[in-house]
Design an enzyme around this catalytic site. Sequence first.
Site, PDB file in Angstrom:
ATOM      1  N   SER A   1       3.008   8.727   9.370  1.00  0.00           N
ATOM      2  CA  SER A   1       2.342   7.716  10.092  1.00  0.00           C
ATOM      3  C   SER A   1       2.501   6.379   9.346  1.00  0.00           C
ATOM      4  O   SER A   1       3.751   5.877   9.314  1.00  0.00           O
ATOM      5  CB  SER A   1       0.509   8.016   9.507  1.00  0.00           C
ATOM      6  OG  SER A   1       0.255   9.369  10.144  1.00  0.00           O
ATOM      7  N   GLY A   2       1.635   5.457   9.316  1.00  0.00           N
ATOM      8  CA  GLY A   2       1.811   4.029   8.936  1.00  0.00           C
ATOM      9  C   GLY A   2       2.564   3.938   8.044  1.00  0.00           C
ATOM     10  O   GLY A   2       3.499   2.923   7.807  1.00  0.00           O
ATOM     11  N   HIS A   3       2.151   4.517   6.843  1.00  0.00           N
ATOM     12  CA  HIS A   3       3.005   3.939   5.578  1.00  0.00           C
ATOM     13  C   HIS A   3       4.387   4.541   5.420  1.00  0.00           C
ATOM     14  O   HIS A   3       5.286   4.071   4.944  1.00  0.00           O
ATOM     15  CB  HIS A   3       2.092   4.787   4.229  1.00  0.00           C
ATOM     16  CG  HIS A   3       2.720   4.544   3.018  1.00  0.00           C
ATOM     17  ND1 HIS A   3       2.806   3.022   2.508  1.00  0.00           N
ATOM     18  CD2 HIS A   3       3.343   5.108   1.914  1.00  0.00           C
ATOM     19  CE1 HIS A   3       3.545   3.173   1.390  1.00  0.00           C
ATOM     20  NE2 HIS A   3       3.801   4.585   1.054  1.00  0.00           N
TER      21      HIS A   3
ATOM     22  N   ASP B   1       5.106  16.700   8.103  1.00  0.00           N
ATOM     23  CA  ASP B   1       3.948  16.302   8.429  1.00  0.00           C
ATOM     24  C   ASP B   1       2.890  17.352   8.623  1.00  0.00           C
ATOM     25  O   ASP B   1       3.254  18.396   9.415  1.00  0.00           O
ATOM     26  CB  ASP B   1       3.825  15.217   9.469  1.00  0.00           C
ATOM     27  CG  ASP B   1       2.590  14.412   9.380  1.00  0.00           C
ATOM     28  OD1 ASP B   1       2.389  13.138   8.924  1.00  0.00           O
ATOM     29  OD2 ASP B   1       1.246  14.855  10.191  1.00  0.00           O
TER      30      ASP B   1
ATOM     31  N   GLY C   1      -0.297   6.971   2.057  1.00  0.00           N
ATOM     32  CA  GLY C   1      -1.110   5.738   1.350  1.00  0.00           C
ATOM     33  C   GLY C   1      -2.134   6.125   0.398  1.00  0.00           C
ATOM     34  O   GLY C   1      -2.223   5.436  -0.326  1.00  0.00           O
TER      35      GLY C   1
ATOM     36  N   HIS D   1       3.079  -8.423 -17.079  1.00  0.00           N
ATOM     37  CA  HIS D   1       3.734  -7.768 -18.477  1.00  0.00           C
ATOM     38  C   HIS D   1       2.987  -6.830 -19.242  1.00  0.00           C
ATOM     39  O   HIS D   1       1.826  -6.959 -19.348  1.00  0.00           O
ATOM     40  CB  HIS D   1       3.897  -8.848 -19.482  1.00  0.00           C
ATOM     41  CG  HIS D   1       2.881  -9.648 -19.938  1.00  0.00           C
ATOM     42  ND1 HIS D   1       2.542  -9.097 -21.165  1.00  0.00           N
ATOM     43  CD2 HIS D   1       2.395 -10.950 -19.524  1.00  0.00           C
ATOM     44  CE1 HIS D   1       1.116 -10.022 -21.457  1.00  0.00           C
ATOM     45  NE2 HIS D   1       1.403 -11.089 -20.200  1.00  0.00           N
TER      46      HIS D   1
END
Length: 168
Positions: A10-12, A33, A70, A139
């Site tokens: 998908s999108g990610h 998938d 995601g 950091h």
Amino acid sequence: MEKIVIIGASGHAKVIIETVELNKKYQIHGLIDSYKPKGAKLLGYEVLGTEILIRNLTEKGIKKGIIAIGDNWCRYTMCTKIKQIAPDFEFVTLIHPTAIISKSARIGKGTVILVSVKVNAHATIGDGCILNTNSSFGHDCILENFSSLAPGVTVGGNVTLVFVRQCH
């Protein structure tokens, strides 16, 4: 180049595919998938089947990949499922070429660091994390396994972000 699979289509997965292509370290064999039909395509790469197929792929020598999901919880559960299906499967770490990573930072397996991310001195990033576009990790910060930073997020020094296990 070593062949890998991308888990998720998908999108990610689109930004993962582009990061893999830019790095020129791995060759994408195909996509895995759970919901997209076999044969569907994303950016020219074919969905090969569901995660059950990973056992067969490892037997054919394709033993590495990256989870392109995601949602932190879904990424964690998919990783757990894949480890049960194919214990020898290895999750690769992807770092976009525009990212700036301190030489003293530690980055876990299966983590994705995307476009223009900055990771500062002595930062520790766990396994299966996502540092999304233009985020900055200060950091001495710690990003626990399967946690993520959204696009543009800036985290100052000495912060620990935890992964909260949840059920959907």
